[in-house]
Motif scaffolding. Structure first.
Motif, PDB file in Angstrom:
ATOM      1  N   THR A 187       0.820  -1.217   0.000  1.00  0.00           N
ATOM      2  CA  THR A 187       0.000   0.000   0.000  1.00  0.00           C
ATOM      3  C   THR A 187       0.853   1.264   0.000  1.00  0.00           C
ATOM      4  O   THR A 187       0.314   2.365  -0.048  1.00  0.00           O
ATOM      5  CB  THR A 187      -0.984   0.028   1.196  1.00  0.00           C
ATOM      6  OG1 THR A 187      -0.249  -0.095   2.417  1.00  0.00           O
ATOM      7  CG2 THR A 187      -2.020  -1.086   1.088  1.00  0.00           C
ATOM      8  N   TYR A 196      -4.415   2.212   2.451  1.00  0.00           N
ATOM      9  CA  TYR A 196      -5.130   1.049   1.935  1.00  0.00           C
ATOM     10  C   TYR A 196      -5.315   1.114   0.426  1.00  0.00           C
ATOM     11  O   TYR A 196      -5.203   2.171  -0.195  1.00  0.00           O
ATOM     12  CB  TYR A 196      -6.487   0.881   2.641  1.00  0.00           C
ATOM     13  CG  TYR A 196      -7.515   1.942   2.297  1.00  0.00           C
ATOM     14  CD1 TYR A 196      -8.415   1.734   1.258  1.00  0.00           C
ATOM     15  CD2 TYR A 196      -7.581   3.131   3.002  1.00  0.00           C
ATOM     16  CE1 TYR A 196      -9.364   2.702   0.939  1.00  0.00           C
ATOM     17  CE2 TYR A 196      -8.518   4.096   2.701  1.00  0.00           C
ATOM     18  CZ  TYR A 196      -9.414   3.881   1.658  1.00  0.00           C
ATOM     19  OH  TYR A 196     -10.336   4.839   1.335  1.00  0.00           O
ATOM     20  N   ALA A 197      -5.574  -0.058  -0.142  1.00  0.00           N
ATOM     21  CA  ALA A 197      -5.840  -0.219  -1.565  1.00  0.00           C
ATOM     22  C   ALA A 197      -6.628  -1.518  -1.727  1.00  0.00           C
ATOM     23  O   ALA A 197      -6.669  -2.350  -0.813  1.00  0.00           O
ATOM     24  CB  ALA A 197      -4.542  -0.285  -2.354  1.00  0.00           C
ATOM     25  N   ILE A 255      -3.299  -4.077  -4.935  1.00  0.00           N
ATOM     26  CA  ILE A 255      -2.181  -4.620  -4.156  1.00  0.00           C
ATOM     27  C   ILE A 255      -1.455  -5.694  -4.957  1.00  0.00           C
ATOM     28  O   ILE A 255      -0.222  -5.689  -5.047  1.00  0.00           O
ATOM     29  CB  ILE A 255      -2.675  -5.177  -2.795  1.00  0.00           C
ATOM     30  CG1 ILE A 255      -3.082  -4.015  -1.891  1.00  0.00           C
ATOM     31  CG2 ILE A 255      -1.604  -6.050  -2.140  1.00  0.00           C
ATOM     32  CD1 ILE A 255      -3.861  -4.428  -0.651  1.00  0.00           C
ATOM     33  N   ASN A 278      -6.618   6.233   1.002  1.00  0.00           N
ATOM     34  CA  ASN A 278      -6.617   5.338  -0.149  1.00  0.00           C
ATOM     35  C   ASN A 278      -5.426   5.698  -1.026  1.00  0.00           C
ATOM     36  O   ASN A 278      -5.299   6.844  -1.457  1.00  0.00           O
ATOM     37  CB  ASN A 278      -7.932   5.487  -0.926  1.00  0.00           C
ATOM     38  CG  ASN A 278      -8.057   4.482  -2.043  1.00  0.00           C
ATOM     39  OD1 ASN A 278      -7.073   3.982  -2.573  1.00  0.00           O
ATOM     40  ND2 ASN A 278      -9.285   4.184  -2.415  1.00  0.00           N
ATOM     41  N   THR A 279      -4.550   4.737  -1.286  1.00  0.00           N
ATOM     42  CA  THR A 279      -3.338   5.007  -2.063  1.00  0.00           C
ATOM     43  C   THR A 279      -3.474   4.625  -3.537  1.00  0.00           C
ATOM     44  O   THR A 279      -2.491   4.689  -4.280  1.00  0.00           O
ATOM     45  CB  THR A 279      -2.128   4.289  -1.444  1.00  0.00           C
ATOM     46  OG1 THR A 279      -2.322   2.867  -1.513  1.00  0.00           O
ATOM     47  CG2 THR A 279      -1.895   4.712  -0.003  1.00  0.00           C
ATOM     48  N   GLU A 280      -4.670   4.254  -3.951  1.00  0.00           N
ATOM     49  CA  GLU A 280      -4.877   3.919  -5.359  1.00  0.00           C
ATOM     50  C   GLU A 280      -5.006   5.195  -6.184  1.00  0.00           C
ATOM     51  O   GLU A 280      -5.569   6.189  -5.725  1.00  0.00           O
ATOM     52  CB  GLU A 280      -6.166   3.111  -5.531  1.00  0.00           C
ATOM     53  CG  GLU A 280      -6.088   1.716  -4.973  1.00  0.00           C
ATOM     54  CD  GLU A 280      -7.353   0.915  -5.226  1.00  0.00           C
ATOM     55  OE1 GLU A 280      -8.002   1.111  -6.272  1.00  0.00           O
ATOM     56  OE2 GLU A 280      -7.689   0.104  -4.365  1.00  0.00           O
TER      57      GLU A 280
END
Length: 171
Positions: free
Chosen positions: A12, A101-102, A107, A149-151
């Motif tokens: 993440t 999170y992702a 991931i 959120n790391t997306e």
């Protein structure tokens, strides 16, 4: 000044974002897995293989208890660290905890064929097993103070979001 703590599932961006954030805020960067590797003279994969996950987790609790006493650091924790309530309790005493999170799809794409991650190495069905682990860790990750959120954003953008949220939380 309080620590900024990064938790979340492997892949993440905790280490990448942590290094950027530490540089940006002129803080020391500490990766708990790197500290453990240095102390034990082996990689996390080798440690898992030689002593097993339960003993590794106990060593992780001891390491986090020591690191959490430091000030003005950016601390990146291993993906499973948040599962043990003792770690969250220790980190929260002098830190603000951010869960990165992702999705499982994202991931898996990020991890690719990374064979340095002991849990991924053991997986015969990586996607299904990532989904299962995310579900098992959901409550632990929800204990964090903030979630990011790391997306679809760069590590620099994640670091900027954390810096802004941290500043707001401290004022």
């Amino acid at each position: 000044m309080k620590n900024i703590v990064l938790t979340g599932f492997m892949g993440t961006g905790k280490t990448t974002v942590g290094k950027i954030l530490a540089k940006k805020l002129n803080r020391e960067f500490i990766d708990t897995d790197a500290v453990i590797e240095e102390k034990l003279g082996a990689t996390i994969s080798e440690i898992f293989k030689s002593i097993g996950e339960p003993k590794f987790r106990e060593f992780e609790v001891q390491t986090i208890a020591l690191i959490s006493r430091m000030d003005n650091c950016v601390i990146s924790c291993g993906g499973g660290a948040a599962v043990d309530p003792r770690n969250i309790e220790n980190l929260r005493k002098n830190g603000v905890i951010f869960n990165l999170y992702a999705s499982a799809d994202h991931i898996l794409k990020r991890l690719g064929q990374d064979d340095t991650r002991p849990l991924i190495k053991k997986m015969t069905k990586p996607f299904e097993q990532i989904v299962k682990l995310l579900a098992q860790r959901k409550k632990a990750y929800e204990q964090c103070d903030f979630a990011i959120n790391t997306e679809n954003i760069t590590p620099e953008e994640v670091a900027e979001k954390i810096a802004k949220q941290f500043e707001i939380s401290e004022n």
